[in-house]
Every structure is written in C-alpha cells, then in structure tokens.
Design an enzyme around this catalytic site. Structure first.
Site, PDB file in Angstrom:
ATOM      1  CB  THR A  35      -0.958   0.043   1.220  1.00  0.00           C
ATOM      2  OG1 THR A  35      -0.197  -0.106   2.413  1.00  0.00           O
ATOM      3  CG2 THR A  35      -2.005  -1.050   1.148  1.00  0.00           C
ATOM      4  CB  ALA A  73      -0.659  -2.108   9.922  1.00  0.00           C
ATOM      5  CB  SER A  75      -4.569   0.975   8.411  1.00  0.00           C
ATOM      6  OG  SER A  75      -4.291   1.679   7.232  1.00  0.00           O
ATOM      7  CB  THR A 115      -5.611   1.906  15.972  1.00  0.00           C
ATOM      8  OG1 THR A 115      -6.827   2.565  15.614  1.00  0.00           O
ATOM      9  CG2 THR A 115      -5.931   0.439  16.143  1.00  0.00           C
ATOM     10  CE1 TYR A 139      -5.663  -0.948  11.458  1.00  0.00           C
ATOM     11  CE2 TYR A 139      -7.370   0.379  12.490  1.00  0.00           C
ATOM     12  CZ  TYR A 139      -6.052   0.212  12.106  1.00  0.00           C
ATOM     13  OH  TYR A 139      -5.140   1.196  12.373  1.00  0.00           O
ATOM     14  CG  ASP A 284     -17.935   5.689  10.794  1.00  0.00           C
ATOM     15  OD1 ASP A 284     -16.816   5.143  10.831  1.00  0.00           O
ATOM     16  OD2 ASP A 284     -18.339   6.364   9.833  1.00  0.00           O
TER      17      ASP A 284
HETATM   18  N1  UFG Z   1     -16.362  10.692   6.848  1.00  0.00           N
HETATM   19  C1  UFG Z   1     -17.297  11.315   6.048  1.00  0.00           C
HETATM   20  N2  UFG Z   1     -17.043  11.400   4.715  1.00  0.00           N
HETATM   21  C2  UFG Z   1     -15.896  10.907   4.150  1.00  0.00           C
HETATM   22  C3  UFG Z   1     -14.938  10.279   4.990  1.00  0.00           C
HETATM   23  C4  UFG Z   1     -15.225  10.179   6.332  1.00  0.00           C
HETATM   24  O1  UFG Z   1     -18.359  11.765   6.504  1.00  0.00           O
HETATM   25  O2  UFG Z   1     -15.719  11.024   2.920  1.00  0.00           O
HETATM   26  C5  UFG Z   1     -16.629  10.635   8.292  1.00  0.00           C
HETATM   27  C6  UFG Z   1     -16.599   9.231   8.848  1.00  0.00           C
HETATM   28  O3  UFG Z   1     -17.857   8.622   8.716  1.00  0.00           O
HETATM   29  C7  UFG Z   1     -16.200   9.497  10.294  1.00  0.00           C
HETATM   30  C8  UFG Z   1     -15.293  10.718  10.210  1.00  0.00           C
HETATM   31  O4  UFG Z   1     -15.582  11.318   8.939  1.00  0.00           O
HETATM   32  O5  UFG Z   1     -17.324   9.840  11.037  1.00  0.00           O
HETATM   33  C9  UFG Z   1     -13.821  10.377  10.249  1.00  0.00           C
HETATM   34  O6  UFG Z   1     -13.579   9.336   9.313  1.00  0.00           O
HETATM   35  P1  UFG Z   1     -12.127   8.853   8.880  1.00  0.00           P
HETATM   36  O7  UFG Z   1     -12.309   7.750   7.889  1.00  0.00           O
HETATM   37  O8  UFG Z   1     -11.314  10.031   8.487  1.00  0.00           O
HETATM   38  O9  UFG Z   1     -11.515   8.320  10.228  1.00  0.00           O
HETATM   39  P2  UFG Z   1     -12.072   7.205  11.241  1.00  0.00           P
HETATM   40  O10 UFG Z   1     -12.459   7.954  12.482  1.00  0.00           O
HETATM   41  O11 UFG Z   1     -13.068   6.310  10.653  1.00  0.00           O
HETATM   42  O12 UFG Z   1     -10.789   6.319  11.365  1.00  0.00           O
HETATM   43  C10 UFG Z   1      -9.782   6.519  12.279  1.00  0.00           C
HETATM   44  C11 UFG Z   1      -8.499   5.904  11.776  1.00  0.00           C
HETATM   45  C12 UFG Z   1      -8.656   4.412  11.648  1.00  0.00           C
HETATM   46  C13 UFG Z   1      -9.135   3.844  12.945  1.00  0.00           C
HETATM   47  C14 UFG Z   1     -10.390   4.538  13.396  1.00  0.00           C
HETATM   48  C15 UFG Z   1     -10.854   4.078  14.744  1.00  0.00           C
HETATM   49  O13 UFG Z   1      -8.155   6.487  10.536  1.00  0.00           O
HETATM   50  O14 UFG Z   1      -7.419   3.846  11.311  1.00  0.00           O
HETATM   51  O15 UFG Z   1     -10.172   5.926  13.486  1.00  0.00           O
HETATM   52  O16 UFG Z   1     -12.246   4.001  14.763  1.00  0.00           O
HETATM   53  F1  UFG Z   1      -9.405   2.540  12.820  1.00  0.00           F
END
Ligand code: UFG
Length: 322
Positions: A35, A73, A75, A115, A139, A284
């Site tokens: 990746t 990893a 992820s 994480t 994950y 989420d």
């Molecule tokens: N989101 C949107 N639109 C997008 C992308 C994300 O609304 O296009 C929202 C997601 O639903 C979430 C928030 O923005 O509510 C943050 O999303 P991210 O994907 O940026 O980050 P995450 O909180 O899902 O993920 C992070 C880390 C992961 C880890 C996770 C733990 O990047 O590696 O927290 O829950 F696993």
C-alpha cells in the site's frame, strides 16, 4: 541510533522516518510496498522491499539495530470486515514474525502503531488507556492482539515496548525541505477526501450520517497532526524500558464534528466544498476523543498544531502532490 522502520513507505511511517533522519538517526525502511510508495521513503533512508516474514530477520540479524518502529499494517476498517483473515495474517502474523526476528537478533526495543480502534464503541469520553478494549472490527482486533503480544514479550522475554494508540492522524510534513503527506490509493479518510473536492477531483463530499447523538448530528473525532505524532514517537523510543510494555493514547483531546472539519477546510481553501448527506458508514462510533493526559505527564509530550494547521498542511501537500 540505528533504527528499523517497518511501513516507512506509508503516510505516517514515511513522515516519522523523515523526522528520525533529521534528528540524526540512521534509518532502514522495510516495506512490501503493498500500500506504500517507494518515493514516500524519505531521502537518506535505505529501503528494503519485502514482507516482515520474508525479510525481517535478514535485515536485523547482526546489523546492530538499536530499535524498531513498527508502522507496517493493513489499516482499512471496511476491508478488514470483508477480509478478516488478511488482517490477522498481515497485522498479527507478520508482527509475530517481526518480534521473533527481533529476539533472534537481540534487538529489544519497539515502538508500535496501535489505534483508537482497539477500544471499539467507548462507554465514556475522553477515552483513557485503562478503558475496556472491545474492538468492533478485525482491524482493531488485530492491533489489540499485537498490543497483547507485546505485553507478553515484555513480561517473558524482556522486550521494551511502547504502543501508541493513534486517534485521527492528519496534516503533512513540510519542514527542512521535506514534502510528505497522505497519498492512499484507496482514500477513506475525511480530510483528504474533503480536499479532493477543493482540488476539483470530486464534486461533493459525502457526510456519512447526520443523526448521531452529537451537537450537529455528525461524528466527532480527535485529530492529531502527523508532525506532533512523530515527536511522540521520538519520546516513546527514549522511554522504552526492558521488560515493560507501555500504552499511550495519542490525540489532541479535542473533538471536531465532520461538519466542523468541512467548515475549516472551506476557510483554509477558500472553496465552497459542497457537502451531501449520506447514510451512516457501518461501524463508525459517534464520538472518539482521547485523553492524552498519560503521555503528557509520563513523556512530557504536548501537541503543538491545531486542526487548522493540519488542514493547511494537508492542503499545501495535496496541491503539490497533484
Ligand atoms: N467521513 C465522512 N465522509 C468521508 C470520509 C469520512 O463523513 O468522505 C466521516 C466518517 O464517517 C467518520 C469521520 O468522517 O465519522 C472520520 O472518518 P475517517 O475515515 O477520516 O476516520 P475514522 O475515524 O473512521 O478512522 C480513524 C483511523 C482508523 C481507525 C479509526 C478508529 O483512521 O485507522 O479511526 O475508529 F481505525
């Protein structure tokens, strides 16, 4: 120090490898480029291409390494739900191969990228390191299993390990002639996706869920600048203590909603960035905010960069990386 950085061709590993080089360390990157990108390996580091299983022992044995920083990893939460075996194999399986290679080579210090996903849906906020760990996807479960293995190797083999539980990493490194940031082939993260709209690569940003029990109905996350995260890794490296496994959360301790993040992106880019409501993304949690009191008091770490700085640096990087 002579350091092995696994996953140093990825976003976070590449940035931290660059900071370690700039701090005067010798860095060898081990990455299978599944990746990551070879050109994300910072200038001054040597890249060995291979999996941890294939290459870790060959690289470590007799080479005089002082420590390992383990970023490599898989992820993606969604991918982990579709292919749990891949996550157990690549994350846990390869980490065990790395730990055994370290033992055989007599390298006994490791800083590991854990994480917030190890906690799952929190019962209370901000999340403390002593809170229950109930990951809701393979994950997070695979990362938690590695934390557990580190604790056992510390107790039984004298390993000195630090697990840093990252919350939402953002921003880029734009210092000392370095230009390193987030360049995922499959981009799921909020900030880079919002910036793609400002760049004209997408029409609208999708807002996943507006009916969460939060002030504006969108999910709240704790964003940390990748440069501040790198500083924490350097402190963690110095804090590795034989026979001890330590766990620290790594976040700013402030929550921002999806809508607030999009608003900051509008202000920084000057672009209208249309946003469109979409159904919730599965898995989420509504709110994920770290207590970072432990790392602040134990290691003296303090985040220096706020959300606006993260977005500004991510934006500068995105424009240059086009
Ligand atoms: N989101 C949107 N639109 C997008 C992308 C994300 O609304 O296009 C929202 C997601 O639903 C979430 C928030 O923005 O509510 C943050 O999303 P991210 O994907 O940026 O980050 P995450 O909180 O899902 O993920 C992070 C880390 C992961 C880890 C996770 C733990 O990047 O590696 O927290 O829950 F696993």
């Amino acid at each position: 120090m002579k350091l092995l950085v696994t996953g140093g061709a990825g976003y976070v590993g590449g940035v931290v490898a660059a900071q370690l080089l700039d701090a005067g360390h010798e860095v060898v990157v081990l990455d299978d480029l599944s990746t990551g990108h070879a050109d994300a390996v910072p200038e001054g580091a040597r890249l060995v291409r291979g999996t941890l299983r294939e290459a870790a022992f060959g690289v470590l044995d007799g080479a005089g390494f002082d420590a390992v920083l383990h970023f490599a990893a898989r992820s993606l939460v969604g991918e982990s739900v579709e292919k749990p075996g891949l996550y157990w194999d690549k994350n846990l399986g390869e980490s065990l191969a790395l730990l055994d290679a370290m033992r055989r080579a007599g390298v006994n210090r490791i800083v590991f990228s854990s994480t917030a996903a190890t906690y799952g849906e929190p019962e209370s906020t901000p999340i403390l390191e002593t809170d229950p760990t109930r990951p809701t996807n393979p994950y997070g479960a695979s990362k938690l299993a590695i934390d557990t293995a580190l604790a056992e190797y510390a107790r039984l083999h004298g390993l000195g390990g630090v697990s840093l539980r990252y919350f939402n990493v953002a921003g880029a490194l734009l210092e000392g002639g370095r230009v390193q940031g987030e360049r995922h082939t499959v981009e799921t993260h909020l900030i880079p996706n919002v910036l793609k709209v400002a760049l004209g690569e997408r029409e609208k940003v999708m807002v996943f869920g507006e009916d969460y029990p939060t002030p504006d109905g969108t999910c709240v996350r704790d964003y940390i600048h990748v440069v501040d995260l790198g500083v924490a890794h350097q402190l963690a490296l110095e804090a590795c203590e034989p026979g001890v496994h330590q766990i620290f959360n790594l976040g700013n301790g402030n929550g921002f909603s999806v809508r607030e993040v999009i608003e900051v992106c509008r202000e920084v880019t000057g672009h209208a960035i249309p946003a469109e409501p979409h159904p919730r993304r599965s898995g989420d949690p509504a709110v994920l905010v770290a207590s970072s009191d432990k790392i602040r008091s134990a290691l003296g770490w303090k985040p220096e960069r706020d959300l606006r700085a993260m977005v500004a640096d991510a934006w500068a990087f995105a424009q240059r990386a086009r």
